[in-house]
Write an enzyme that holds these catalytic residues in place. Structure first.
Site, PDB file in Angstrom:
ATOM      1  N   GLY A   3       0.827  -1.216   0.000  1.00 14.74           N
ATOM      2  CA  GLY A   3       0.000   0.000   0.000  1.00 14.74           C
ATOM      3  C   GLY A   3       0.851   1.251   0.000  1.00 14.74           C
ATOM      4  N   ASP A  32      -0.168  -7.529  -6.047  1.00 15.34           N
ATOM      5  CA  ASP A  32      -1.540  -7.647  -5.547  1.00 15.34           C
ATOM      6  C   ASP A  32      -1.452  -8.494  -4.278  1.00 15.34           C
ATOM      7  OD1 ASP A  32      -4.109  -8.403  -4.972  1.00 15.34           O
ATOM      8  OD2 ASP A  32      -4.655  -8.862  -7.046  1.00 15.34           O
ATOM      9  N   TYR A  35     -15.672  -2.578   6.315  1.00 21.55           N
ATOM     10  CA  TYR A  35     -14.303  -2.184   6.679  1.00 21.55           C
ATOM     11  C   TYR A  35     -14.019  -2.493   8.152  1.00 21.55           C
ATOM     12  CZ  TYR A  35     -10.388   1.054   7.537  1.00 21.55           C
ATOM     13  OH  TYR A  35      -9.196   1.615   7.907  1.00 21.55           O
ATOM     14  N   ILE A  74      -6.681  10.154   9.715  1.00 17.99           N
ATOM     15  CA  ILE A  74      -5.316  10.670   9.526  1.00 17.99           C
ATOM     16  C   ILE A  74      -5.354  11.848   8.537  1.00 17.99           C
ATOM     17  CG2 ILE A  74      -2.963  10.116   8.783  1.00 17.99           C
ATOM     18  CD1 ILE A  74      -3.844   8.612  11.338  1.00 17.99           C
TER      19      ILE A  74
HETATM   20  N1  SER Z   1      -9.848   6.985   8.024  1.00 15.60           N
HETATM   21  C1  SER Z   1     -10.451   5.702   7.840  1.00 15.60           C
HETATM   22  C2  SER Z   1     -11.720   5.800   7.109  1.00 15.60           C
HETATM   23  O1  SER Z   1     -12.338   6.836   7.213  1.00 15.60           O
HETATM   24  C3  SER Z   1     -10.696   5.046   9.155  1.00 15.60           C
HETATM   25  O2  SER Z   1      -9.770   4.074   9.402  1.00 15.60           O
HETATM   26  O3  SER Z   1     -12.126   4.877   6.488  1.00 15.60           O
END
Ligand code: SER
Length: 325
Positions: A13, A58, A147, A177
């Site tokens: 990544g 990948d 997620y 972040i």
């Molecule tokens: N910043 C991420 C998101 O919004 C959270 O881990 O998906």
């Protein structure tokens, strides 16, 4: 569990928001040739491509990933490849495949070749039943997003590999972040990055969450510090593995806009909540208790909202003036 010094590492990544800056930071610390950057399809920036080895891979293809680890004599993997929350809701099957099967491949390669692993988790592991204020280290993990489900599964899988196979795997639950090098790709907290770019570019921003939406956040230099500090921490001090709560600050979208207006007085923000991302934001905590990370490996952030905003505005303003934004 190997305590040998880590010399050669792989960042998956590496073209992503965190991976791109992490790779450069690791190259500065360990020497450019010792840090292999791996992306999937997106072309790397010249800075990333020209500062050390770069490969396409990948992560769902274990043989390819393993061949790369062997070729470069990798001792540690920073596994940053993942599908984020908003894209994960649009493409849940892809999210499962990349986040779960990709991590499984990384952990298997780590088990077979005795590698250390960093695997990021997220505030997305929490859900509506989790206490939203000062969310404890040990608490309810019942996320509603694909997620979040992949991140809870990932934490448990990492713990299992540590216990069962003695794999030295570590990770933190990142908050949102904020950074100014590579934009995030399809997360819920992306508004807190976009708002800075639009403040500089157009003096206007339409925010996709409500003004009173509060989420935990962190500036990229602290994110890089947390990641590298945990990977280099003395394993004997770590009672947890891949699930450390970390945070630096919490603010509402309105407070963020007000802080930016101190630097850009004509900045105008409007709010048009996107139902999917607003629902995700509403299911995540507002503030995080990260005392366990502070106690076990000395976690300590440097940036609050004011310091981060000064830095973001200065950096983006400079690039805009140079015609590079
Ligand atoms: N910043 C991420 C998101 O919004 C959270 O881990 O998906």
């Amino acid at each position: 569990m190997s305590s040998a010094r880590i010399r050669r590492m792989l960042v998956t990544g590496a073209v992503g928001q965190i991976g791109s800056e992490l790779t450069i930071a690791l190259r500065e610390q360990h020497g450019p040739q010792n840090v292999v950057a791996a992306g999937h399809r997106t072309a790397p920036s010249p800075a990333l491509r020209d500062s050390g080895p770069f490969e396409f891979v990948d992560v769902t293809q274990k043989d390819d990933l393993e061949a790369l680890a062997i070729k470069h004599e990798i001792q540690a993997i920073y596994h940053m490849a993942a599908i984020l929350s908003a894209v994960g809701e649009a493409r849940p099957h892809l999210c499962w495949d990349v986040n779960v099967n990709g991590l499984y491949n990384v952990l298997e390669i780590a088990r077979e070749h005795n590698l250390r692993v960093f695997c990021p988790s997220s505030i997305a592991v929490f859900g509506p039943e989790t206490p939203a204020d000062n969310t404890p280290q040990e608490t309810v993990l019942r996320p509603r997003t694909m997620y979040g489900i992949t991140k809870v599964g990932g934490e448990l899988l990492c713990d299992y590999y540590a216990r069962r196979f003695d794999v030295d795997v570590r990770g933190v639950r990142y908050p949102g972040i904020i950074s100014n090098v590579t934009p995030p790709g399809g997360g819920t907290t992306d508004y807190a990055v976009e708002i800075y770019y639009e403040a500089i570019r157009h003096r206007r921003y339409e925010c996709f969450v409500r003004e009173d939406t509060v989420l935990p956040m962190m500036y990229m230099p602290d994110c890089i510090k947390a990641t590298i500090d945990l990977m280099e921490a003395d394993a004997k001090r770590l009672k947890h593995r891949a699930d450390y709560n970390v945070t630096a600050m919490s603010f509402s979208a309105g407070e963020l806009a007000a802080e930016i207006k101190k630097h850009v007085p004509e900045f105008v923000v409007t709010y048009r909540p996107d139902p999917v991302r607003q629902a995700i934001a509403d299911s995540w905590p507002q503030t995080i208790d990260d005392s366990v990370a502070r106690a076990e490996w000395g976690w300590q952030p440097s940036y609050d909202l004011a310091a981060m905003t000064s830095d973001m505005i200065a950096e983006l303003g400079k690039r805009h003036a140079e015609g590079n934004l």
